[in-house]
Design a protein around this motif. Structure first.
Motif, PDB file in Angstrom:
ATOM      1  N   THR A 159      37.249 -35.864 -35.428  1.00 16.45           N
ATOM      2  CA  THR A 159      38.632 -36.314 -35.596  1.00 16.45           C
ATOM      3  C   THR A 159      39.021 -37.338 -34.539  1.00 16.45           C
ATOM      4  O   THR A 159      39.589 -38.394 -34.853  1.00 16.45           O
ATOM      5  CB  THR A 159      39.588 -35.113 -35.535  1.00 16.45           C
ATOM      6  N   ALA A 160      38.699 -37.048 -33.279  1.00 11.98           N
ATOM      7  CA  ALA A 160      39.084 -37.947 -32.191  1.00 11.98           C
ATOM      8  C   ALA A 160      38.369 -39.290 -32.303  1.00 11.98           C
ATOM      9  O   ALA A 160      39.002 -40.358 -32.184  1.00 11.98           O
ATOM     10  CB  ALA A 160      38.769 -37.298 -30.842  1.00 11.98           C
ATOM     11  N   LEU A 161      37.065 -39.274 -32.550  1.00 14.24           N
ATOM     12  CA  LEU A 161      36.310 -40.522 -32.624  1.00 14.24           C
ATOM     13  C   LEU A 161      36.686 -41.335 -33.857  1.00 14.24           C
ATOM     14  O   LEU A 161      36.721 -42.568 -33.809  1.00 14.24           O
ATOM     15  CB  LEU A 161      34.810 -40.226 -32.631  1.00 14.24           C
ATOM     16  N   THR A 162      36.965 -40.658 -34.966  1.00 14.47           N
ATOM     17  CA  THR A 162      37.375 -41.382 -36.173  1.00 14.47           C
ATOM     18  C   THR A 162      38.701 -42.096 -35.950  1.00 14.47           C
ATOM     19  O   THR A 162      38.880 -43.252 -36.353  1.00 14.47           O
ATOM     20  CB  THR A 162      37.487 -40.423 -37.371  1.00 14.47           C
ATOM     21  N   LEU A 163      39.629 -41.419 -35.302  1.00 20.90           N
ATOM     22  CA  LEU A 163      40.920 -42.046 -35.007  1.00 20.90           C
ATOM     23  C   LEU A 163      40.732 -43.282 -34.132  1.00 20.90           C
ATOM     24  O   LEU A 163      41.305 -44.348 -34.397  1.00 20.90           O
ATOM     25  CB  LEU A 163      41.840 -41.050 -34.311  1.00 20.90           C
TER      26      LEU A 163
ATOM     27  N   LEU B 173      43.934 -38.949 -26.985  1.00 15.83           N
ATOM     28  CA  LEU B 173      43.396 -37.889 -27.846  1.00 15.83           C
ATOM     29  C   LEU B 173      41.880 -37.781 -27.698  1.00 15.83           C
ATOM     30  O   LEU B 173      41.330 -36.673 -27.672  1.00 15.83           O
ATOM     31  CB  LEU B 173      43.763 -38.177 -29.305  1.00 15.83           C
ATOM     32  N   VAL B 174      41.202 -38.937 -27.608  1.00 23.29           N
ATOM     33  CA  VAL B 174      39.746 -38.926 -27.436  1.00 23.29           C
ATOM     34  C   VAL B 174      39.378 -38.276 -26.105  1.00 23.29           C
ATOM     35  O   VAL B 174      38.444 -37.460 -26.032  1.00 23.29           O
ATOM     36  CB  VAL B 174      39.176 -40.352 -27.512  1.00 23.29           C
ATOM     37  N   PHE B 175      40.119 -38.606 -25.039  1.00 27.19           N
ATOM     38  CA  PHE B 175      39.845 -38.030 -23.725  1.00 27.19           C
ATOM     39  C   PHE B 175      40.007 -36.513 -23.757  1.00 27.19           C
ATOM     40  O   PHE B 175      39.137 -35.771 -23.272  1.00 27.19           O
ATOM     41  CB  PHE B 175      40.780 -38.654 -22.689  1.00 27.19           C
ATOM     42  N   VAL B 176      41.107 -36.056 -24.344  1.00 26.70           N
ATOM     43  CA  VAL B 176      41.340 -34.606 -24.449  1.00 26.70           C
ATOM     44  C   VAL B 176      40.267 -33.965 -25.327  1.00 26.70           C
ATOM     45  O   VAL B 176      39.756 -32.885 -25.020  1.00 26.70           O
ATOM     46  CB  VAL B 176      42.745 -34.325 -25.011  1.00 26.70           C
ATOM     47  N   GLY B 177      39.921 -34.650 -26.431  1.00 24.93           N
ATOM     48  CA  GLY B 177      38.899 -34.118 -27.328  1.00 24.93           C
ATOM     49  C   GLY B 177      37.551 -33.972 -26.640  1.00 24.93           C
ATOM     50  O   GLY B 177      36.852 -32.974 -26.832  1.00 24.93           O
ATOM     51  N   ILE B 178      37.179 -34.963 -25.818  1.00 27.68           N
ATOM     52  CA  ILE B 178      35.907 -34.891 -25.097  1.00 27.68           C
ATOM     53  C   ILE B 178      35.934 -33.760 -24.078  1.00 27.68           C
ATOM     54  O   ILE B 178      34.947 -33.023 -23.913  1.00 27.68           O
ATOM     55  CB  ILE B 178      35.606 -36.242 -24.421  1.00 27.68           C
TER      56      ILE B 178
ATOM     57  N   ILE C 299      37.743 -30.978 -24.199  1.00 26.96           N
ATOM     58  CA  ILE C 299      37.662 -29.704 -24.921  1.00 26.96           C
ATOM     59  C   ILE C 299      36.244 -29.472 -25.434  1.00 26.96           C
ATOM     60  O   ILE C 299      35.703 -28.358 -25.332  1.00 26.96           O
ATOM     61  CB  ILE C 299      38.670 -29.686 -26.081  1.00 26.96           C
ATOM     62  N   SER C 300      35.634 -30.525 -25.979  1.00 31.02           N
ATOM     63  CA  SER C 300      34.272 -30.398 -26.496  1.00 31.02           C
ATOM     64  C   SER C 300      33.291 -30.060 -25.376  1.00 31.02           C
ATOM     65  O   SER C 300      32.362 -29.266 -25.567  1.00 31.02           O
ATOM     66  CB  SER C 300      33.849 -31.695 -27.185  1.00 31.02           C
ATOM     67  N   LEU C 301      33.507 -30.655 -24.197  1.00 29.94           N
ATOM     68  CA  LEU C 301      32.642 -30.366 -23.053  1.00 29.94           C
ATOM     69  C   LEU C 301      32.774 -28.899 -22.640  1.00 29.94           C
ATOM     70  O   LEU C 301      31.761 -28.228 -22.374  1.00 29.94           O
ATOM     71  CB  LEU C 301      32.998 -31.284 -21.882  1.00 29.94           C
ATOM     72  N   ALA C 302      34.032 -28.421 -22.604  1.00 32.51           N
ATOM     73  CA  ALA C 302      34.252 -27.009 -22.253  1.00 32.51           C
ATOM     74  C   ALA C 302      33.610 -26.079 -23.279  1.00 32.51           C
ATOM     75  O   ALA C 302      32.956 -25.086 -22.926  1.00 32.51           O
ATOM     76  CB  ALA C 302      35.748 -26.734 -22.150  1.00 32.51           C
ATOM     77  N   LEU C 303      33.767 -26.411 -24.546  1.00 33.57           N
ATOM     78  CA  LEU C 303      33.155 -25.598 -25.597  1.00 33.57           C
ATOM     79  C   LEU C 303      31.633 -25.672 -25.538  1.00 33.57           C
ATOM     80  O   LEU C 303      30.944 -24.681 -25.789  1.00 33.57           O
ATOM     81  CB  LEU C 303      33.650 -26.063 -26.971  1.00 33.57           C
ATOM     82  N   GLY C 304      31.110 -26.873 -25.209  1.00 36.34           N
ATOM     83  CA  GLY C 304      29.664 -27.024 -25.108  1.00 36.34           C
ATOM     84  C   GLY C 304      29.087 -26.184 -23.981  1.00 36.34           C
ATOM     85  O   GLY C 304      28.026 -25.559 -24.138  1.00 36.34           O
ATOM     86  N   ILE C 305      29.779 -26.156 -22.839  1.00 38.65           N
ATOM     87  CA  ILE C 305      29.323 -25.330 -21.711  1.00 38.65           C
ATOM     88  C   ILE C 305      29.359 -23.851 -22.095  1.00 38.65           C
ATOM     89  O   ILE C 305      28.425 -23.085 -21.804  1.00 38.65           O
ATOM     90  CB  ILE C 305      30.197 -25.592 -20.470  1.00 38.65           C
ATOM     91  N   THR C 306      30.442 -23.453 -22.775  1.00 36.47           N
ATOM     92  CA  THR C 306      30.549 -22.061 -23.229  1.00 36.47           C
ATOM     93  C   THR C 306      29.413 -21.710 -24.186  1.00 36.47           C
ATOM     94  O   THR C 306      28.802 -20.641 -24.086  1.00 36.47           O
ATOM     95  CB  THR C 306      31.899 -21.835 -23.928  1.00 36.47           C
ATOM     96  N   THR C 307      29.114 -22.631 -25.113  1.00 35.74           N
ATOM     97  CA  THR C 307      28.017 -22.405 -26.065  1.00 35.74           C
ATOM     98  C   THR C 307      26.689 -22.256 -25.339  1.00 35.74           C
ATOM     99  O   THR C 307      25.886 -21.370 -25.673  1.00 35.74           O
ATOM    100  CB  THR C 307      27.935 -23.578 -27.060  1.00 35.74           C
ATOM    101  N   THR C 308      26.445 -23.105 -24.344  1.00 33.78           N
ATOM    102  CA  THR C 308      25.197 -23.032 -23.584  1.00 33.78           C
ATOM    103  C   THR C 308      25.061 -21.693 -22.875  1.00 33.78           C
ATOM    104  O   THR C 308      23.986 -21.074 -22.865  1.00 33.78           O
ATOM    105  CB  THR C 308      25.131 -24.177 -22.557  1.00 33.78           C
ATOM    106  N   ILE C 309      26.162 -21.223 -22.290  1.00 33.52           N
ATOM    107  CA  ILE C 309      26.131 -19.931 -21.592  1.00 33.52           C
ATOM    108  C   ILE C 309      25.833 -18.793 -22.571  1.00 33.52           C
ATOM    109  O   ILE C 309      25.013 -17.906 -22.290  1.00 33.52           O
ATOM    110  CB  ILE C 309      27.470 -19.686 -20.869  1.00 33.52           C
ATOM    111  N   VAL C 310      26.484 -18.831 -23.737  1.00 40.05           N
ATOM    112  CA  VAL C 310      26.246 -17.793 -24.741  1.00 40.05           C
ATOM    113  C   VAL C 310      24.790 -17.804 -25.198  1.00 40.05           C
ATOM    114  O   VAL C 310      24.148 -16.748 -25.314  1.00 40.05           O
ATOM    115  CB  VAL C 310      27.196 -17.988 -25.954  1.00 40.05           C
ATOM    116  N   ILE C 311      24.252 -19.016 -25.446  1.00 41.80           N
ATOM    117  CA  ILE C 311      22.852 -19.131 -25.879  1.00 41.80           C
ATOM    118  C   ILE C 311      21.916 -18.637 -24.776  1.00 41.80           C
ATOM    119  O   ILE C 311      20.918 -17.941 -25.042  1.00 41.80           O
ATOM    120  CB  ILE C 311      22.522 -20.588 -26.249  1.00 41.80           C
ATOM    121  N   TYR C 312      22.223 -18.956 -23.546  1.00 48.05           N
ATOM    122  CA  TYR C 312      21.382 -18.550 -22.413  1.00 48.05           C
ATOM    123  C   TYR C 312      21.271 -17.030 -22.336  1.00 48.05           C
ATOM    124  O   TYR C 312      20.161 -16.477 -22.252  1.00 48.05           O
ATOM    125  CB  TYR C 312      21.973 -19.117 -21.119  1.00 48.05           C
ATOM    126  N   PHE C 313      22.409 -16.352 -22.375  1.00 45.95           N
ATOM    127  CA  PHE C 313      22.379 -14.888 -22.293  1.00 45.95           C
ATOM    128  C   PHE C 313      21.772 -14.266 -23.543  1.00 45.95           C
ATOM    129  O   PHE C 313      21.151 -13.206 -23.479  1.00 45.95           O
ATOM    130  CB  PHE C 313      23.782 -14.343 -22.035  1.00 45.95           C
TER     131      PHE C 313
END
Length: 458
Positions: A119-123, A333-338, A340-354
């Protein structure tokens, strides 16, 4: 004792069947909402409902639905009782029962990253498309009456003061935008913007054939009951009824002078007719390009021109001014989107790691057991690794499916923001999907090293 165990097993299976079926039904309902809901006042409630259904449905599907599918495969004796399938299905079933909730969490996190980034990049990348939909040339001036000679002199003097060289200055008449909606093949004119209450709304503008010929160089050869229609959001053709008149229309897919005069969320549609209908209010449109180096100088010229003409923002549109405003808004919006995506990506990595750590400790004992029943170390390693990879890929596959079903709803929102480039949306969706998939596999490769270290310590 055996009867009690069988009864418990049946109840357990029935529970999984019910939960799995409910998860599939919830996801189907969410996908139906995203495919059918159009942007209107109540649409936000529908989208929130779809998100809730996706979250609950994904958890139920990963926890119970996958087990239900594997149980069905187990009852297919011709398929199940083969060494390769027997080991794989038994191992995957145990993994899904133990890690279904974790996999669902990973799937939803990946879905959020895909949707937010898309959404952010398309905008942001679609800014120029949006700007051109507001004004196809450098400047567009819309007034109730044709510009007077004094106003034309103001334009020339302002351009001279700012050393801007004007070119392609053109004026033409068109009907004022008629706000309404399409009811099948009939356009219902509701007049004011405040009265709009449907999901097929449009702003219909008419120009005559002579204007179309002068601006495009094409001669349409229209009769009184024929018309051309440019509708970027949804092309229309055939017999259309507009203002009580039936026209045999032909769709045109590009119109160089089409624009959104009110910068509104209502999709503009241009109809070319032989003569403008009597009684409809008209507007005068003046457009031109200009040569001037530097955005600051261009902004200064466009601002000075509007002030000198004494016209409001809705009547004077400059490409440089609109571009600057949209970059400020969409850039944030792109800055905020990036972020949020970075925070979610870190969370995903932690979940995958454990998850990989827990899989490693679980597979220590499983590795030993499989060798004790006669499998070689190579066969055991290959079997367990194939199970891990197959289960590991399920969340990203689910995230991609969720994005595909979300695209129609996002596209409808983009249309209301005057972005009609569907090809660009497909390219962006494909690019971020491939990027996330590559990153996902990198994370898998890195965490698998830890998994190997744990398993090999048996």
């Amino acid at each position: 004792m055996w009867h009690a165990s069988a009864t418990v097993s049946k109840r357990h299976g029935a529970t999984f069947s019910l939960a799995g079926g409910l998860g599939i039904a919830m996801l189907a309902g969410a996908y139906y909402i995203t495919l059918t809901t159009k942007p209107k006042i109540t649409a936000l409630n529908h989208f929130i409902l779809a998100v809730i259904l996706v979250v609950i449905g994904t958890y139920l599907l990963f926890i119970a639905g996958s087990v239900l599918l594997l149980n069905w495969l187990r009852h297919r004796s011709n398929f199940y009782y083969r060494p390769r399938h027997f080991i794989a299905i038994s191992g995957i079933r145990q993994r899904m029962e133990q890690n279904g909730a974790t996999l669902a969490t990973i799937c939803l996190l990946c879905t959020a990253v895909l949707v937010i980034l898309f959404t952010a990049l398309t905008l942001y990348t679609g800014i120029q498309n949006t700007v051109r939909s507001y004004t196809p040339t450098d400047m567009t001036i819309v007034t109730n009456q044709p510009l007077s000679s004094a106003q034309r002199q103001v334009i020339k003097h302002t351009a001279a003061d700012h050393h801007a060289k004007l070119s392609q200055l053109t004026s033409y008449q068109a009907t004022t935008a008629q706000f309404g909606y399409w009811e099948g093949q009939r356009f219902v004119n509701q007049g004011a913007l405040s009265k709009m209450n449907t999901d097929t709304f449009s702003a219909l503008i008419m120009v005559n054939a002579n204007t179309y010929q002068r601006l495009t160089g094409n001669h349409p050869h229209l009769t009184a009951k024929q018309a051309l229609l440019y509708s970027p959001a949804k092309p229309r053709a055939g017999k259309l009824t507009v203002n009580g008149q039936i026209y045999q229309t032909k769709a045109i897919h590009r119109l160089s002078f089409a624009f959104n005069p009110d910068h509104s969320i209502y999709t503009p549609a241009f109809m070319v007719v032989k003569q403008l209908p009597q009684g409809l209010p008209t507007m005068s449109v003046t457009t031109f390009n200009y040569q001037l180096a530097g955005n600051k100088k261009r902004l200064a010229f466009e601002t000075a021109l509007q002030q000198n003409l004494g016209l409001p923002n809705s009547q004077v549109t400059g490409q440089t001014t609109i571009t600057a405003l949209l970059k400020q808004m969409y850039g944030g919006l792109v800055f905020v989107g990036i972020l949020i995506s970075l925070a979610l990506g870190i969370t995903t990595t932690i979940v995958i790691y454990f998850k990989q750590i827990s899989e490693g400790y679980a597979d220590q004992q499983r590795f030993t057991t499989m060798q004790q029943v006669g499998l070689s170390e190579r066969e055991t390693t290959k079997s367990i690794h194939s199970q891990v990879l197959m289960v590991f890929m399920l969340p990203i596959a689910g995230a991609i499916v969720n994005l595909l079903f979300a695209l129609p709803a996002i596209r409808q929102i983009m249309i209301q923001l005057s972005f009609y480039n569907q090809r660009a949306m497909v390219i962006i969706a494909g690019a971020i999907t491939l990027a996330l998939l590559a990153l996902y596999l990198v994370i898998y490769g890195l965490t698998t090293r830890i998994y190997h270290q744990i398993v090999e310590k048996r």
